[in-house]
Design a protein around this motif. Structure first.
Motif, PDB file in Angstrom:
ATOM      1  N   ARG A 297      -6.185  53.859  32.379  1.00  0.00           N
ATOM      2  CA  ARG A 297      -7.578  52.906  31.871  1.00  0.00           C
ATOM      3  C   ARG A 297      -9.042  53.979  32.004  1.00  0.00           C
ATOM      4  NH1 ARG A 297      -7.976  49.096  34.930  1.00  0.00           N
ATOM      5  NH2 ARG A 297      -6.110  47.468  33.560  1.00  0.00           N
ATOM      6  N   ALA A 298      -8.474  54.402  33.686  1.00  0.00           N
ATOM      7  CA  ALA A 298     -10.036  55.194  33.889  1.00  0.00           C
ATOM      8  C   ALA A 298     -10.163  56.608  32.963  1.00  0.00           C
ATOM      9  CB  ALA A 298      -9.332  56.059  35.139  1.00  0.00           C
ATOM     10  N   VAL A 299      -8.650  56.829  31.872  1.00  0.00           N
ATOM     11  CA  VAL A 299      -9.069  58.345  31.239  1.00  0.00           C
ATOM     12  C   VAL A 299     -10.003  58.010  30.496  1.00  0.00           C
ATOM     13  CG1 VAL A 299      -7.366  60.460  30.153  1.00  0.00           C
ATOM     14  CG2 VAL A 299      -6.763  58.949  31.736  1.00  0.00           C
ATOM     15  N   PRO A 300     -11.001  58.646  30.294  1.00  0.00           N
ATOM     16  CA  PRO A 300     -12.307  59.068  29.056  1.00  0.00           C
ATOM     17  C   PRO A 300     -11.092  59.003  27.754  1.00  0.00           C
ATOM     18  CG  PRO A 300     -13.028  60.849  31.232  1.00  0.00           C
ATOM     19  CD  PRO A 300     -11.461  60.491  31.050  1.00  0.00           C
ATOM     20  N   GLY A 301     -12.389  58.429  26.794  1.00  0.00           N
ATOM     21  CA  GLY A 301     -11.684  58.279  25.781  1.00  0.00           C
ATOM     22  C   GLY A 301      -9.778  57.284  24.802  1.00  0.00           C
ATOM     23  N   LEU A 302      -9.274  57.564  26.206  1.00  0.00           N
ATOM     24  CA  LEU A 302      -7.708  56.575  25.903  1.00  0.00           C
ATOM     25  C   LEU A 302      -7.872  54.939  25.783  1.00  0.00           C
ATOM     26  CD1 LEU A 302      -4.744  57.560  26.203  1.00  0.00           C
ATOM     27  CD2 LEU A 302      -4.904  56.791  28.577  1.00  0.00           C
ATOM     28  N   HIS A 303      -7.466  54.482  24.986  1.00  0.00           N
ATOM     29  CA  HIS A 303      -7.662  53.269  25.015  1.00  0.00           C
ATOM     30  C   HIS A 303      -6.291  52.563  25.174  1.00  0.00           C
ATOM     31  CE1 HIS A 303      -8.498  49.531  23.555  1.00  0.00           C
ATOM     32  NE2 HIS A 303      -7.022  49.142  23.329  1.00  0.00           N
ATOM     33  N   VAL A 304      -6.018  51.623  26.385  1.00  0.00           N
ATOM     34  CA  VAL A 304      -4.924  51.134  26.770  1.00  0.00           C
ATOM     35  C   VAL A 304      -4.591  49.983  26.759  1.00  0.00           C
ATOM     36  CG1 VAL A 304      -3.024  50.843  28.926  1.00  0.00           C
ATOM     37  CG2 VAL A 304      -4.771  52.564  29.481  1.00  0.00           C
ATOM     38  N   LEU A 305      -3.295  49.830  25.326  1.00  0.00           N
ATOM     39  CA  LEU A 305      -3.565  47.735  25.034  1.00  0.00           C
ATOM     40  C   LEU A 305      -2.556  46.583  26.496  1.00  0.00           C
ATOM     41  CD1 LEU A 305      -3.480  47.768  22.369  1.00  0.00           C
ATOM     42  CD2 LEU A 305      -0.747  47.064  22.037  1.00  0.00           C
ATOM     43  N   GLU A 306      -4.167  46.402  26.390  1.00  0.00           N
ATOM     44  CA  GLU A 306      -3.791  44.821  27.469  1.00  0.00           C
ATOM     45  C   GLU A 306      -4.225  44.037  27.026  1.00  0.00           C
ATOM     46  OE1 GLU A 306      -5.735  46.397  30.845  1.00  0.00           O
ATOM     47  OE2 GLU A 306      -6.991  47.542  29.792  1.00  0.00           O
ATOM     48  N   GLY A 307      -3.915  43.016  28.081  1.00  0.00           N
ATOM     49  CA  GLY A 307      -3.968  41.381  28.295  1.00  0.00           C
ATOM     50  C   GLY A 307      -3.124  40.475  27.755  1.00  0.00           C
ATOM     51  N   PRO A 308      -3.717  39.248  27.286  1.00  0.00           N
ATOM     52  CA  PRO A 308      -3.033  38.176  27.535  1.00  0.00           C
ATOM     53  C   PRO A 308      -2.047  38.342  26.239  1.00  0.00           C
ATOM     54  CG  PRO A 308      -5.145  36.890  26.960  1.00  0.00           C
ATOM     55  CD  PRO A 308      -5.146  38.858  27.654  1.00  0.00           C
ATOM     56  N   GLY A 309      -2.392  38.904  25.346  1.00  0.00           N
ATOM     57  CA  GLY A 309      -1.969  39.166  24.014  1.00  0.00           C
ATOM     58  C   GLY A 309      -0.584  40.592  24.282  1.00  0.00           C
ATOM     59  N   VAL A 310      -0.076  40.674  24.933  1.00  0.00           N
ATOM     60  CA  VAL A 310       0.386  42.246  25.648  1.00  0.00           C
ATOM     61  C   VAL A 310       1.408  42.298  26.647  1.00  0.00           C
ATOM     62  CG1 VAL A 310       0.447  44.476  25.996  1.00  0.00           C
ATOM     63  CG2 VAL A 310      -1.367  43.718  24.785  1.00  0.00           C
ATOM     64  N   ASP A 311       2.991  42.069  26.216  1.00  0.00           N
ATOM     65  CA  ASP A 311       3.957  42.533  26.932  1.00  0.00           C
ATOM     66  C   ASP A 311       3.624  43.277  28.772  1.00  0.00           C
ATOM     67  OD1 ASP A 311       5.863  42.802  28.470  1.00  0.00           O
ATOM     68  OD2 ASP A 311       6.958  43.165  27.085  1.00  0.00           O
ATOM     69  N   PRO A 312       3.137  42.874  29.291  1.00  0.00           N
ATOM     70  CA  PRO A 312       2.211  43.474  30.380  1.00  0.00           C
ATOM     71  C   PRO A 312       3.859  44.983  31.176  1.00  0.00           C
ATOM     72  CG  PRO A 312       2.540  41.201  31.235  1.00  0.00           C
ATOM     73  CD  PRO A 312       3.563  41.172  30.202  1.00  0.00           C
ATOM     74  N   LEU A 313       5.502  44.236  30.348  1.00  0.00           N
ATOM     75  CA  LEU A 313       5.857  45.909  30.578  1.00  0.00           C
ATOM     76  C   LEU A 313       5.958  46.719  29.205  1.00  0.00           C
ATOM     77  CD1 LEU A 313       9.292  44.778  32.910  1.00  0.00           C
ATOM     78  CD2 LEU A 313       6.685  45.608  33.526  1.00  0.00           C
ATOM     79  N   LYS A 314       5.174  46.845  28.721  1.00  0.00           N
ATOM     80  CA  LYS A 314       4.958  47.957  27.552  1.00  0.00           C
ATOM     81  C   LYS A 314       3.676  48.802  27.612  1.00  0.00           C
ATOM     82  CE  LYS A 314       8.048  48.736  23.596  1.00  0.00           C
ATOM     83  NZ  LYS A 314       7.784  47.827  23.161  1.00  0.00           N
ATOM     84  N   LEU A 315       3.901  49.945  28.366  1.00  0.00           N
ATOM     85  CA  LEU A 315       2.711  50.727  28.217  1.00  0.00           C
ATOM     86  C   LEU A 315       2.659  51.402  26.918  1.00  0.00           C
ATOM     87  CD1 LEU A 315       3.435  52.363  31.574  1.00  0.00           C
ATOM     88  CD2 LEU A 315       1.174  50.926  30.814  1.00  0.00           C
ATOM     89  N   THR A 316       1.104  51.003  25.598  1.00  0.00           N
ATOM     90  CA  THR A 316       0.753  50.776  24.528  1.00  0.00           C
ATOM     91  C   THR A 316       0.057  52.177  24.440  1.00  0.00           C
ATOM     92  OG1 THR A 316       2.228  50.504  23.416  1.00  0.00           O
ATOM     93  CG2 THR A 316       0.620  50.960  22.194  1.00  0.00           C
ATOM     94  N   LEU A 317      -0.548  53.507  24.655  1.00  0.00           N
ATOM     95  CA  LEU A 317      -1.768  53.906  24.898  1.00  0.00           C
ATOM     96  C   LEU A 317      -1.979  54.925  23.345  1.00  0.00           C
ATOM     97  CD1 LEU A 317      -0.037  56.421  27.373  1.00  0.00           C
ATOM     98  CD2 LEU A 317      -1.007  53.785  27.659  1.00  0.00           C
ATOM     99  N   VAL A 318      -3.413  54.708  22.942  1.00  0.00           N
ATOM    100  CA  VAL A 318      -3.901  55.281  21.883  1.00  0.00           C
ATOM    101  C   VAL A 318      -4.700  56.244  22.747  1.00  0.00           C
ATOM    102  CG1 VAL A 318      -5.433  54.362  19.534  1.00  0.00           C
ATOM    103  CG2 VAL A 318      -3.855  52.549  20.988  1.00  0.00           C
TER     104      VAL A 318
END
Length: 475
Positions: A297-318
């Motif tokens: 999350r601290a990487v500039p410009g990188l969007h990390v999918l997260e929140g209550p509507g996201v599987d905590p064990l899936k790392l999806t990076l935009v």
């Protein structure tokens, strides 16, 4: 948190049978043809024990498979469970055969995998498509809104079932409880392809699994997030709205008659491990994934999918905000021995399971951050998955198109014709065109855009998209 698989055998009848076979090898006069010899083609056949005359007698007198399935049904709160050695593909097609008759309509999420679409062909079902919501920031799919399903059922009161895929390929989680309520209010079952959610419901940080939320039938892939062999899956159902005999017939009609015993034993072992040690193993994996998300999350410009509507064990990076090309990042990860589940120009998807630890997650995180910095560029517009922006134009049922006479034509001449094939960017394997749908300029443009962004075009007879298979027109 290491575990000794032999400690599971008292609660895993198929695993126990597999271990007993290894401990007292026989001289078989049955299939498989390697006869347990490893000096012919090597250890590639090591551990390959059949169910028939292997884990059980040829007549299945020991009942070890039925007992293992009974234990899995109890764990997930189902009335019936069947193990599959054909993956979620087999399980989805079996359920399609169980819930309707030739010509029936079913409400289907457009985000479902090709396996169910081919299940519609096998069963002769006609889809009434419903679309997921789309995240406005990332362009990625969210859940299918219950009100969308309610509208579809209101417009088609003769529909016999509702099929959705949840969670999505990228890890977003929908309102399964709301969908179940809508389906049941219309007197039809809710079927959930939860291939990516075998771990749901077994840790307080994870979403509840679909049966806990009211679904009537659920497909889970034991090999995706549990430590089972590839192709290992389960179909779980309650009998209130699903005919157990029809489901049994559907499973048997589409299953191999020579199931791999080692694969079945791995499902049983994974179930026993999940029941005994799952929460502790998942705790470590969830904590490590949280730490990875914090750093990413601290990487500039990188969007990390997260929140209550996201599987905590899936790392999806935009990635579009970093300017880095996901295909280039993937090459670096492959060189480091860290393959990811999906890599497109703008999206990376990494699967975390209960087999992962802080060490594996930190190595992955370090490598991703370094690769992004190596390939960083100017931020660019997001190119989302092609399938979500194309409205299907249904001309005929999928089964009719699949079995119709067909022609191969140049792509430019296919516009206005009826597709005879399934075409999907993969991953995530969601169709832009399905059998029976009109080929439109929008569909071809979306597929072309996905291919140009480095996404593999799957299932098409011509993956270059220079030509398409279409239904032959009458002379």
């Amino acid at each position: 948190m290491p575990t000794d698989p032999r400690a599971l055998r008292a609660d895993a009848p198929l695993l126990d049978a597999w271990l007993r076979f290894q401990e007292a090898p026989s001289t078989p006069f049955t299939i498989p043809g390697h006869k347990q010899r490893h000096d012919l083609v090597g250890d590639v056949v090591a551990g390959d024990v059949p169910l028939y005359a292997g884990l059980d007698t040829m007549k299945l007198a020991g009942g070890v498979l039925a007992e293992a399935e009974r234990r899995a049904a109890r764990l997930w709160g189902a009335d019936t469970c069947r193990f599959s050695t054909g993956g979620a593909t087999h399980a989805n097609q079996a359920i399609a055969l169980a819930v309707g008759s030739d010509g029936d309509r079913v409400v289907v999420s457009r985000t479902l995998h090709r396996s169910l679409l081919l299940g519609l062909v096998l069963a002769g079902l006609t889809p009434v498509w419903v679309r997921p919501e789309v995240d406005p920031v990332t362009g990625l799919p969210l859940g299918v809104p219950p009100e969308e399903v309610a509208r579809a059922l209101g417009a088609h009161p003769d529909a016999s079932a509702v099929f959705v895929g949840d969670p999505s390929y990228v890890g977003t989680v929908g309102d399964v409880g709301g969908l179940a309520g809508v389906a049941h209010a219309h007197g039809v079952p809710l079927v959930v392809d939860a291939a990516w959610a075998a771990h749901f419901g077994f840790h307080p940080r994870l979403p509840r699994h679909p049966l806990q939320l009211g679904a009537d039938a659920v497909v889970v892939s034991a090999h995706k997030t549990l430590p089972a062999w590839s192709q290992a899956a389960l179909v779980l159902a309650r009998s209130d709205r699903i005919d157990a005999a029809r489901l049994e017939a559907g499973v048997e009609a589409t299953a191999t008659t020579s199931p791999a015993g080692a694969m079945l034993a791995s499902i049983d072992a994974a179930r026993a491990l999940l029941e005994r040690d799952g929460e502790g193993l998942l705790e470590e994996a969830v904590a490590a994934t949280d730490a990875s998300r914090d750093r990413l999350r601290a990487v500039p410009g990188l969007h990390v999918l997260e929140g209550p509507g996201v599987d905590p064990l899936k790392l999806t990076l935009v990635l579009h905000g970093t300017g880095a090309d996901g295909i280039a990042v993937e090459r670096d990860l492959l060189a480091a021995g860290l393959p990811v589940e999906a890599a497109e120009r703008d999206v990376l998807v990494a699967v975390v399971s209960l087999a992962d630890t802080e060490r594996t997650l930190m190595r992955f995180t370090d490598s991703v951050i370094a690769a992004i910095e190596r390939h960083r560029g100017a931020p660019r517009p997001m190119v989302g998955p092609a399938a979500y922006g194309v409205d299907p134009v249904i001309v005929m049922p999928p089964r009719d198109a699949f079995f119709a006479g067909q022609d191969t034509v140049p792509a430019a001449r296919a516009v206005g014709r009826v597709s005879a094939e399934l075409i999907a960017p993969y991953p995530p394997g969601i169709p832009v065109l399905a059998p029976g749908e009109m080929v439109t300029g929008d569909a071809l443009a979306a597929l072309g855009e996905a291919r140009a962004a480095g996404v593999r075009i799957a299932y098409a007879a011509d993956p270059s998209l220079a030509s398409l298979r279409v239904v032959r027109e009458p002379r």
